[in-house]
Design a protein around this motif. Structure first.
Motif, PDB file in Angstrom:
ATOM      1  N   GLU A   1      -8.269  -0.332   7.018  1.00  0.00           N
ATOM      2  CA  GLU A   1      -8.131   0.731   6.010  1.00  0.00           C
ATOM      3  C   GLU A   1      -6.878   0.507   5.155  1.00  0.00           C
ATOM      4  O   GLU A   1      -6.840   0.908   3.990  1.00  0.00           O
ATOM      5  CB  GLU A   1      -8.169   2.132   6.641  1.00  0.00           C
TER       6      GLU A   1
ATOM      7  N   ARG B   1       0.837  -1.214   0.000  1.00  0.00           N
ATOM      8  CA  ARG B   1       0.000   0.000   0.000  1.00  0.00           C
ATOM      9  C   ARG B   1       0.865   1.255   0.000  1.00  0.00           C
ATOM     10  O   ARG B   1       0.529   2.245  -0.662  1.00  0.00           O
ATOM     11  CB  ARG B   1      -0.945  -0.008   1.211  1.00  0.00           C
TER      12      ARG B   1
ATOM     13  N   LYS C   1      -7.657  -2.496   2.851  1.00  0.00           N
ATOM     14  CA  LYS C   1      -8.464  -1.896   1.780  1.00  0.00           C
ATOM     15  C   LYS C   1      -9.362  -2.927   1.091  1.00  0.00           C
ATOM     16  O   LYS C   1     -10.516  -3.065   1.443  1.00  0.00           O
ATOM     17  CB  LYS C   1      -7.564  -1.191   0.775  1.00  0.00           C
TER      18      LYS C   1
ATOM     19  N   LYS D   1     -13.104  -1.929   0.516  1.00  0.00           N
ATOM     20  CA  LYS D   1     -12.910  -0.487   0.739  1.00  0.00           C
ATOM     21  C   LYS D   1     -12.662  -0.181   2.224  1.00  0.00           C
ATOM     22  O   LYS D   1     -13.240   0.763   2.788  1.00  0.00           O
ATOM     23  CB  LYS D   1     -14.114   0.294   0.218  1.00  0.00           C
ATOM     24  N   GLY D   2     -11.881  -1.018   2.845  1.00  0.00           N
ATOM     25  CA  GLY D   2     -11.508  -0.787   4.246  1.00  0.00           C
ATOM     26  C   GLY D   2     -12.537  -1.216   5.259  1.00  0.00           C
ATOM     27  O   GLY D   2     -12.352  -0.985   6.461  1.00  0.00           O
TER      28      GLY D   2
ATOM     29  N   GLU E   1      -3.000  -0.417  -5.502  1.00  0.00           N
ATOM     30  CA  GLU E   1      -4.411  -0.137  -5.205  1.00  0.00           C
ATOM     31  C   GLU E   1      -5.295  -1.371  -5.353  1.00  0.00           C
ATOM     32  O   GLU E   1      -6.453  -1.361  -4.941  1.00  0.00           O
ATOM     33  CB  GLU E   1      -4.937   0.947  -6.168  1.00  0.00           C
TER      34      GLU E   1
END
Lengths: 391, 288
Positions: free
Chosen positions: A270, A243, A273, A376-377, A248
């Protein structure tokens, strides 16, 4: 009272106590735990040891093992196998010298390779958890598998992950020994069957800073990265450094469980992800009951890693087989009893014996398992997948 | 090209960490003639002391790093004074004693903190990006502190009275003692300096990577590799070798892969042992 008379009375009292319960004095069932209890994979071994000690306490409480009608005391002997073949071999030799006939573990593929010759020589029954391609086989009739390797569960997980993240290519990273190569190569085939191009990348076990490997991964520009059987500690660092490097895409982990430690080392959900992983057991209220019972019985929280639940079911199966066979010495008889037992657990549910197709022998326990997701976390509810069949 | 430069940055970052770690190891050998097998243990202990200071006492990270540095230095001082000093000239005994200390330290850490990695994070996060390159801020800070510590060690060893005295002892202990230098006073200080450096490295690096009881083994192995390459006992050699190892590790892992990269490093050391057994800056034998 003279000292001689007192000694005589005490001897008679002790003798009477033993005579009243001779089996308790004589019958001992020692379960050997050969597991990694130190190093980056220690979580897995701690889960195994905790499960063995819990099931032993459960068996003693319920007096579930009886030989000739008399209850048998179950104890656990644990030795750290250090995730190496020589560590596991040394542990098995030590246990053979102690007369231990039943081994729970080991966990790593190199460990299982190291333990098999000793187990065969000493007629030990082994309930292992290696994901090696040759973990079990017809040439080792006393070696069982407590749960499927990636051949049993990688396919369905990849299907779910592809639906969620839509990746077209993946790079698999694992340590450069049998504990890594045997898993990553099976995972790769499973990805390719799902029309995802896959490449393998290996690192030296013992690496602590993965920054150069991460740069190499970034240069390859994969859609997704799969950490395969990298130990949780290593996997956590890699996630964090991926990260930081700006990766991504989704990160998978089609190897042993370890979400909690990976998240802790990486820096939380987070940072994870988009993340997906294999959960060996689908944890519902019934399974959670084991954790609560563990707390009552052992006066401590259950080991963190979810491999614990899988080991509880496997150890219970071994204990049931010993009880059914009515012997704590004859491992061939116990193995026969184990093969004939229906695969079921009071908390985990119904399962089945599998392994014929992949290993050539039906000695692999298969229960419903789970697929974990962070999207998305945000941690998502675990998906339940029915027990793998026929693999 | 960006990848090539990025790899160089990783190499420098690794080299600075390795240099700080290896300086202590080579100092102990250079001055005392002791191969300190507990060096990796002091690295891990530094990490755990910093973690414990922050987690249980609630003190800030910079102070926790200082506490870890002085804590490991104090333990090193006491160990040299009370245990090593009496047998300091017997290399085999000191080797066994330091190995024993390492086993006690790693087992003690395992018992107290458990085998799993604790939640020990660097207080600063974020990544600097630009022109296809990136550098995590935490790495930058660690790099800065490492370089400052290396400069401090150089000034201490080469520009201070204490350093002069230590170098004199390393050069010829009997002559230095005849000049009035007191090994029994200076050896524990040298040992404390070295273990303090290991503790400082552990306190700085483990929150960036991870903290676990087993990390002493790779730390010791890396230190060994570096001082063999640089020359046992040579401060300049250890520093140069640390950056060479960092660069070789980074470039070989990026361009050859993780397995072949590790092999490249060992091949380099093997060639060095054949071509120049005393290392880049090492001497044929210790004078002391």
């Amino acid at each position: 009272m003279s000292r001689v008379r007192l000694s005589m009375i005490l001897s008679v009292v002790a003798g009477t106590a033993v005579a009243a319960n001779p089996a308790l004095a004589d019958c001992q069932l020692k379960l050997g735990v050969v597991g990694v209890l130190s190093g980056p994979a220690a979580q897995w071994g701690i889960a195994l040891r905790g499960a063995a000690e819990y099931v032993a306490a459960e068996a003693n409480k319920g007096e579930s093992i009886k030989i000739d009608g008399q209850p048998c005391r179950v104890t656990v002997v644990s030795i750290d196998s250090k995730y190496t073949a020589e560590g596991a071999a040394a542990a098995a030799n030590n246990m053979a010298a102690q007369g231990i006939k039943f081994i729970l573990g080991p966990i790593g593929s190199p460990e299982l390779t190291g333990i098999k010759p000793i187990a065969v020589r000493n007629f030990m029954l082994v309930m292992s958890d290696s994901y090696a391609k040759d973990a079990i086989g017809q040439q080792w009739p006393l070696v069982f598998h407590q749960g499927p390797g990636p051949s049993g569960w990688a396919g369905p997980i990849i299907k779910f992950a592809k639906e969620k993240f839509g990746m077209k290519s993946v790079l698999l990273v694992a340590p450069n020994d049998q504990g890594g190569t045997d898993i990553a190569s099976v995972d790769r085939v499973a990805y390719e069957k799902n029309n995802i191009s896959a490449t393998e990348e290996y690192y030296q076990r013992g690496t602590t800073n993965f920054a150069p490997i991460i740069t190499r991964i970034m240069n390859a520009k994969p859609d997704a990265v799969d950490l395969a059987s990298s130990p949780p500690g290593d996997a956590g660092i890699m996630v964090k450094q991926l990260r930081q490097a700006g990766f991504e895409g989704p990160i998978g982990r089609l190897g042993g469980p370890g979400y909690e430690e990976i998240a802790r080392v990486a820096g939380g959900n987070e940072v994870l992800k988009d993340f997906y992983w294999y959960e060996p057991v689908f944890i519902d209220e019934n399974v959670q009951g084991i954790a609560e019972d563990y707390k009552t019985l052992m006066h401590a929280d259950r080991p963190e890693n979810n491999l614990f639940f899988q080991w509880v079911s496997a150890t219970r199966m071994v204990v049931k087989a010993i009880a059914k066979a009515g012997t704590v010495d004859d491992t061939k008889k116990v193995a026969e009893a184990l093969r004939s037992l229906p695969v079921e657990d009071p908390n985990i549910g119904q399962g089945r014996w599998i392994g014929q197709e992949f290993f050539g022998i039906n000695q692999e326990l298969s229960f419903p398992f789970g697929v974990g997701f962070v999207v998305k976390g945000q941690l998502q509810p675990t998906l339940r997948v029915e027990a793998a069949t026929g693999k | 090209m960006d990848g090539f430069i990025a790899t160089g940055l990783i190499g420098i970052s690794l080299g600075a960490q390795y240099a700080l770690l290896a300086l202590g190891f080579t100092l102990i050998f250079g001055i005392l003639g002791v191969i300190n097998f507990a060096h990796g243990g002091f690295y891990v202990l530094g990490g755990y002391l910093a973690y414990a200071a922050g987690h249980y006492l609630g003190i800030s990270y910079p102070l926790a790093v200082l506490a870890a540095t002085f804590g490991t230095a104090a333990l090193g001082y006491l160990f040299e004074l009370l245990v090593l000093e009496r047998v300091v000239d017997d290399q085999l005994t000191t080797l066994m004693l330091t190995l024993g200390l390492y086993l006690m330290m790693s087992t003690g850490i395992l018992v107290v903190f458990g085998p799993q990695a604790p939640d020990f994070k660097f207080p600063v996060s974020g990544v600097l990006r630009g022109g296809g390159l990136y550098m995590p801020i935490e790495n930058l800070i660690v790099l800065g502190v490492c370089l400052a510590a290396i400069v401090f060690v150089y000034l201490l060893v080469y520009r201070s009275g204490l350093g002069r005295a230590l170098r004199a002892l390393a050069e010829d202990r009997q002559v230095a003692a005849a000049q009035g230098l007191r090994p029994k006073l200076l050896f524990p200080l040298a040992f404390a300096l070295a273990t303090g450096l290991a503790g400082l490295t552990g306190a700085l690096v483990t929150p960036v990577l991870s903290l676990a009881p087993y990390l002493g083994d790779p730390a010791l192995a890396t230190s060994f590799l570096i001082v063999i390459l640089g020359g046992l006992g040579s401060v300049g050699g250890a520093t140069a070798a640390a950056f060479i190892v960092g660069m070789v590790e980074a470039y070989s892992a990026v361009y050859l892969g993780g397995s072949k990269g590790a092999l490249a490093l060992f091949v380099l050391v093997l060639i060095m042992l054949v071509v120049r057994p005393s290392g880049l800056f090492g001497r044929e034998s210790r004078g002391a």
